[in-house]
Design an enzyme around this catalytic site. Structure first.
Site, PDB file in Angstrom:
ATOM      1  N   ASP A  72       5.078   7.201  11.957  1.00  0.00           N
ATOM      2  CA  ASP A  72       3.816   6.512  11.636  1.00  0.00           C
ATOM      3  C   ASP A  72       3.828   5.101  12.217  1.00  0.00           C
ATOM      4  O   ASP A  72       3.538   4.128  11.536  1.00  0.00           O
ATOM      5  CB  ASP A  72       3.629   6.490  10.107  1.00  0.00           C
ATOM      6  CG  ASP A  72       2.260   5.949   9.707  1.00  0.00           C
ATOM      7  OD1 ASP A  72       1.342   5.925  10.558  1.00  0.00           O
ATOM      8  OD2 ASP A  72       2.108   5.545   8.534  1.00  0.00           O
ATOM      9  N   GLY A 131      -2.807   4.807   0.770  1.00  0.00           N
ATOM     10  CA  GLY A 131      -3.051   6.182   0.394  1.00  0.00           C
ATOM     11  C   GLY A 131      -2.067   6.723  -0.626  1.00  0.00           C
ATOM     12  O   GLY A 131      -2.348   7.678  -1.336  1.00  0.00           O
ATOM     13  N   ALA A 160      -1.950  -4.906  -1.079  1.00  0.00           N
ATOM     14  CA  ALA A 160      -2.631  -3.798  -0.419  1.00  0.00           C
ATOM     15  C   ALA A 160      -2.697  -2.589  -1.337  1.00  0.00           C
ATOM     16  O   ALA A 160      -1.968  -2.478  -2.324  1.00  0.00           O
ATOM     17  CB  ALA A 160      -1.922  -3.424   0.878  1.00  0.00           C
TER      18      ALA A 160
HETATM   19  N1  LIG Z   1       7.219  -5.038   3.171  1.00  0.00           N
HETATM   20  C1  LIG Z   1       6.001  -5.548   3.253  1.00  0.00           C
HETATM   21  N2  LIG Z   1       5.809  -6.889   3.321  1.00  0.00           N
HETATM   22  C2  LIG Z   1       4.564  -7.405   3.407  1.00  0.00           C
HETATM   23  N3  LIG Z   1       3.440  -6.666   3.425  1.00  0.00           N
HETATM   24  C3  LIG Z   1       3.551  -5.334   3.356  1.00  0.00           C
HETATM   25  C4  LIG Z   1       4.826  -4.706   3.280  1.00  0.00           C
HETATM   26  N4  LIG Z   1       4.633  -3.354   3.246  1.00  0.00           N
HETATM   27  C5  LIG Z   1       3.307  -3.170   3.322  1.00  0.00           C
HETATM   28  N5  LIG Z   1       2.643  -4.349   3.376  1.00  0.00           N
HETATM   29  C6  LIG Z   1       1.193  -4.542   3.477  1.00  0.00           C
HETATM   30  O1  LIG Z   1       0.535  -3.480   2.852  1.00  0.00           O
HETATM   31  C7  LIG Z   1      -0.307  -2.798   3.781  1.00  0.00           C
HETATM   32  C8  LIG Z   1      -0.483  -1.352   3.418  1.00  0.00           C
HETATM   33  O2  LIG Z   1       0.743  -0.708   3.405  1.00  0.00           O
HETATM   34  P1  LIG Z   1       0.862   0.862   3.161  1.00  0.00           P
HETATM   35  O3  LIG Z   1       0.711   1.186   1.736  1.00  0.00           O
HETATM   36  O4  LIG Z   1       2.115   1.287   3.825  1.00  0.00           O
HETATM   37  O5  LIG Z   1      -0.405   1.461   3.845  1.00  0.00           O
HETATM   38  P2  LIG Z   1      -0.569   2.094   5.271  1.00  0.00           P
HETATM   39  O6  LIG Z   1      -0.429   3.554   5.045  1.00  0.00           O
HETATM   40  O7  LIG Z   1      -1.922   1.654   5.696  1.00  0.00           O
HETATM   41  O8  LIG Z   1       0.530   1.547   6.130  1.00  0.00           O
HETATM   42  C9  LIG Z   1       0.364  -3.073   5.113  1.00  0.00           C
HETATM   43  O9  LIG Z   1      -0.508  -2.895   6.176  1.00  0.00           O
HETATM   44  C10 LIG Z   1       0.772  -4.524   4.932  1.00  0.00           C
HETATM   45  O10 LIG Z   1      -0.325  -5.373   5.088  1.00  0.00           O
END
Ligand SMILES: Nc1ncnc2c1ncn2[C@@H]1O[C@H](COP(=O)(O)OP(=O)(O)O)[C@@H](O)[C@H]1O
Ligand SMILES: [Mg+2]
Length: 464
Positions: free
Chosen positions: A148, A20, A17
């Site tokens: 959040d 922001g 992913a």
């Molecule tokens: N610990 C994790 N394990 C697996 N996927 C993760 C984890 N942390 C985040 N993600 C993936 O990354 C995406 C985006 O995370 P993040 O950067 O926190 O953005 P947001 O601000 O949209 O939550 C999450 O929605 C998830 O799909």
């Protein structure tokens, strides 16, 4: 074959992913026995890495998150700097976040069945209650507020576990990325009215946000929507929404009542704790579907993402480590102080046994909890795993899921073939020489400060 980029103890694989504040990678690392593990590495974006205050806020929050140990909370292993990059290493939850699940449901015009929605919300309620009631080693309340609770921070694993991510990170993030269009809007949707007003928050704010997530799971649309941020803020502030049963006729009345009670504008009339909401959800579930278990959820998610699961497995097999694995594990930024003892990071960059003694201690139970709560093992090879540690979460998915990954140690002579770098983890130049000064973990201001993301003046002017 793709070559993994090393970052401290971790070898970055595919990027899962781009948010922001950070890019998120699946990464491979090794425990003291040399057993490979998957973790998630959140690498802070370059422009934010230059912001000392932001980094300090992340350190503070990561410290607090790292003390949380709960089956429904994705564990934070460390916040560190290596090769000039700041990153958070956390438990990788092998599954899909609720935002992705909801998007899929909307495209397919399929609802999330009431039992899954109720179960997911109950599990998140449990996570929140654990965090809200967490105390330090001297019994003082940590007063943790997530801030959040939103679909993108709720991950359902392919085994049916539900985990909440990003504890407290929102506070740092929201104060910095507010100018980036879309980022804040995505977050505002799930805010509590008091948060949208920039008021001082308590744990009941998270209860409201849980209600917003539950509402969206039941109706497939968020309770508050608008075409611009200002109108969205006003809607959230007023907490008026269309009844769940109007959008989804036939929804069990208990679920609607629970949702309404979370989404109450007045804090005093809301559920007073996440545990109360969880309790009602469990009562509903027992009555509605007494034989429900998390494997039902696992099956639901796996069916929905069968193609992706295959692709994710194949992707893991494509990666090899660099030939020259560095011993440099970087510098931990969660530095010990009088109130905070950083948890030991149970990983190392190389697939070697650290020492026989360490291994003995671990198998004697000393490090028994190191990986409990991890759900990594659905996509990792089954080598020499200690049964006691992993039994809880090691679930082999039907066909294909048990396939093992290629050797994770770099075989001698291997690897000079055609290699494609991982999707872009460009090495960045070190931004600064010094880590910011460390503040004690129990900073009273930290959690009592209002979430100031809105320019109230601007809001008023915009309306008049
Ligand atoms: N610990 C994790 N394990 C697996 N996927 C993760 C984890 N942390 C985040 N993600 C993936 O990354 C995406 C985006 O995370 P993040 O950067 O926190 O953005 P947001 O601000 O949209 O939550 C999450 O929605 C998830 O799909
Ligand atoms: Mg997140």
């Amino acid at each position: 074959m793709r070559r993994a980029q090393q970052l401290g103890r971790y070898h970055l694989l595919d990027r899962i992913a781009f948010g922001g504040m950070a890019e998120i990678y699946r990464a491979r690392t090794f425990d003291a026995h040399g057993t490979p593990h998957l973790v998630a590495v959140k690498r802070v974006l370059a422009h934010l890495a230059e912001d000392d205050d932001f980094i300090q806020m992340l350190i503070d929050e990561a410290k607090i998150a790292s003390v949380l140990r709960h089956g429904n909370i994705a564990r934070v292993y460390e916040f560190a700097r290596a090769h000039g990059e700041y990153f958070i290493a956390m438990e990788h939850v092998d599954g899909k976040d609720m935002r992705t699940v909801l998007e899929r449901c909307r495209t397919k015009k399929k609802p999330i069945p009431a039992e899954h929605a109720g179960y997911i919300a109950a599990e998140i309620g449990a996570a929140l209650h654990a965090a809200h009631s967490a105390v330090d080693s001297r019994g003082r309340p940590l007063r943790i507020i997530h801030r959040d609770v939103s679909p993108s921070n709720i991950i359902c694993s392919y085994a049916g576990e539900v985990k909440l991510c990003d504890f407290g990170i929102a506070k740092a993030t929201l104060s910095r990325v507010s100018t980036k269009t879309g980022v804040i809007k995505g977050k505002v949707k799930y805010m509590s009215p008091e948060q949208a007003l920039g008021r001082k928050l308590d744990h009941r704010s998270d209860v409201f946000s849980l209600g917003s997530c539950l509402y969206e799971m039941l109706t497939r649309i968020p309770p508050f929507t608008a075409t611009n941020e200002m109108d969205l803020l006003i809607k959230v502030r007023d907490a008026k929404y269309r009844p769940v049963s109007e959008l989804t006729p036939g929804i069990p009345i208990e679920l609607e009542q629970i949702t309404d009670r979370c989404l109450t504008r007045s804090r005093a009339n809301r559920y007073q704790t996440a545990a109360e909401a969880e309790g009602d959800l469990r009562v509903f579930l027992r009555k509605y579907m007494p034989n429900y278990s998390r494997s039902h959820l696992g099956r639901f998610i796996r069916k929905m993402f069968a193609t992706e699961i295959e692709r994710e497995l194949r992707m893991l097999e494509e990666y090899v480590m660099a030939d020259d694995v560095s011993e440099d594990v970087g510098e931990s930024l969660m530095i010990k102080d009088e109130d905070f003892e950083p948890p030991e990071v149970p990983f190392q960059p190389k697939p070697t046994s650290v020492s026989i003694i360490a291994a003995r201690e671990a198998s004697a139970g000393e490090a028994r909890d190191d990986f409990s709560g991890d759900s990594n093992f659905t996509t990792m090879p089954k080598v020499e795993q200690r049964e006691d540690i992993h039994q809880q979460n090691t679930v082999i998915l039907e066909s294909g899921r048990g396939r093992s990954a290629p050797p994770t140690s770099p075989p001698p002579g291997r690897g000079k073939g055609p290699t494609k770098p991982p999707p872009p983890p460009p090495a960045r130049a070190p931004t600064r020489g010094q880590a910011p000064p460390v503040k004690p973990i129990y900073d009273d201001d930290l959690h009592s400060a209002p979430t100031m993301i809105i320019d109230i003046g601007r809001m008023k002017r915009g309306r008049s």
